[in-house]
Design an enzyme around this catalytic site. Structure first.
Site, PDB file in Angstrom:
ATOM      1  N   ARG A  23      34.622  -4.822  -8.100  1.00 11.11           N
ATOM      2  CA  ARG A  23      35.284  -3.841  -7.252  1.00 11.11           C
ATOM      3  C   ARG A  23      35.478  -2.512  -7.990  1.00 11.11           C
ATOM      4  O   ARG A  23      35.382  -1.444  -7.382  1.00 11.11           O
ATOM      5  CB  ARG A  23      36.632  -4.389  -6.777  1.00 11.11           C
ATOM      6  N   GLY A  24      35.713  -2.555  -9.285  1.00 11.11           N
ATOM      7  CA  GLY A  24      35.871  -1.327 -10.063  1.00 11.11           C
ATOM      8  C   GLY A  24      34.605  -0.479 -10.061  1.00 11.11           C
ATOM      9  O   GLY A  24      34.658   0.750  -9.911  1.00 11.11           O
TER      10      GLY A  24
END
Length: 373
Positions: A311-312
């Site tokens: 997700r980062g």
């Protein structure tokens, strides 16, 4: 027995009439209640940038704003309402269905769309819904419509706050004090984009895609890692220490309290310019490019920092493209990535339970090593 039911029905109908009248009064109050202009907020650039990027690209995943008391968190979020562009929705649909996207339609609207039936549409401001800490799960998710059940004897669904927030913003003040069961509901809806309700024989699913904005005071406790990771960006704000800026903030607040309408008129041009920029950026977002080299380097930063999941990586790419588009560029630069990467990764770092969230220095140091900046 029939008399008792009839009395209950009359009381229920009277109660619903009072609620309906109250809601109308509240909506009229909101129309005439002036909101502090977004462009008049002094400082807190990190918070303002995070909010703007989420308006340009809602798929960034929202923003968590943590800061001291009285630093303008709620003021900034509510001021965002004035900047929100209009969206096209299906008329008389409680779920704000998109008439051009079958995946963002409720079941009823999709059925009409599939049968090539005409859809009446209109335009409305992107909705913003406040989620109170004392809200019940029925109020958030929706429940059975008691009025129709009593009057018509049929089971009908009464939409909740998640339905109202579809294609809009869901704001939770003091989100770190929210009950765990409501947190789980928000997590499920934010992750899937749908809300499923099972109540008294009713089974219904409706689209619930929203920008989740939370604010809180770190002194009142941190969020669970599961919820914290769902927020695309994490903005940290603090009390302004510069005496001149503090005086300016006090003077602006006093001027707004004395004459809200006159104060807003002074910033009308700036507000309209920023709104036009946001509308243009939303339209041109798909044309912005980020080089494959930058994508690899962003993933190298995430891997070096031991960021769990991907997700980062995804959020950093999206935020960099949104920033470049907002500033009128078609290509992402290293400066764009440098500005957004602390917002995207600082709350995803592995840390000791007794430590607070990193201010972003570790992320910036790793960025400089990999990007040779």
């Amino acid at each position: 027995m029939f008399t008792l039911k009839f009395r209950l029905f009359k009381k229920k109908k009277k109660f619903m009439t009072i609620i309906s009248a109250t809601q109308k009064v509240d909506s009229n109050i909101e129309k005439i209640r002036p909101i502090f202009p977004f462009t008049a907020i002094v400082g807190q650039e990190e918070m303002k940038l995070s909010l703007i990027l989420n308006v340009i690209d809602p798929k960034i995943g929202g923003v968590m704003i943590m800061g001291d008391r009285g630093t303008g968190k709620s003021t900034a979020v509510r001021a965002l309402v004035d900047l929100l562009p209009e969206i096209q929705v299906v008329a008389d649909d409680p779920f704000n269905s998109d008439p051009n996207d079958p995946e963002a339609m409720s079941d009823f609207v999709r059925e009409k769309f599939t049968n090539n039936e005409p859809l009446l549409t209109n335009k409305k401001k992107i909705p913003m819904v406040d989620l109170p800490l004392g809200a019940t799960e029925d109020r958030v998710c929706g429940t059975i419509d008691l009025e129709k059940a009593l009057t018509e004897g049929v089971k009908a669904f009464e939409p909740g706050l998640l339905a109202q927030a579809n294609r809009g913003i869901l704001y939770v003040d003091e989100v770190n004090l929210l009950d765990d069961h409501l947190v789980d509901v928000l997590l499920d809806s934010a992750a899937s984009g749908w809300n499923t309700v099972e109540r008294e024989g009713i089974s219904i699913s409706h689209p619930s895609r929203f920008i989740l904005i939370g604010s809180g005071n770190p002194e009142e406790g941190e969020l669970r890692p599961q919820l914290l990771d769902r927020f695309g960006l994490h903005a940290q704000i603090g009390t302004v220490q510069d005496p001149q800026l503090r005086v300016k903030i006090v003077e602006q607040r006093a001027a707004f309290d004395e004459s809200p309408i006159g104060f807003r008129q002074k910033y009308q041009i700036q507000q309209q310019k920023l709104t036009n920029l946001l509308i243009l950026a939303r339209q041109n977002l798909k044309t912005v490019q980020i080089s494959s080299e930058f994508r690899v380097q962003i993933s190298q930063v995430c891997a070096t920092l031991n960021i769990d999941g991907l997700r980062g990586d995804i959020v950093t790419n999206r935020a960099a493209k949104a920033l470049a588009c907002f500033e009128g560029r078609q290509q992402v630069t290293t400066a764009d990535i440098f500005r957004v990467i602390p917002l995207c990764l600082r709350h995803r770092l592995r840390k000791d339970p007794l430590e607070t969230i990193d201010s972003g220095e570790k992320v910036c140091e790793t960025f400089q090593k990999i990007f040779n900046e």
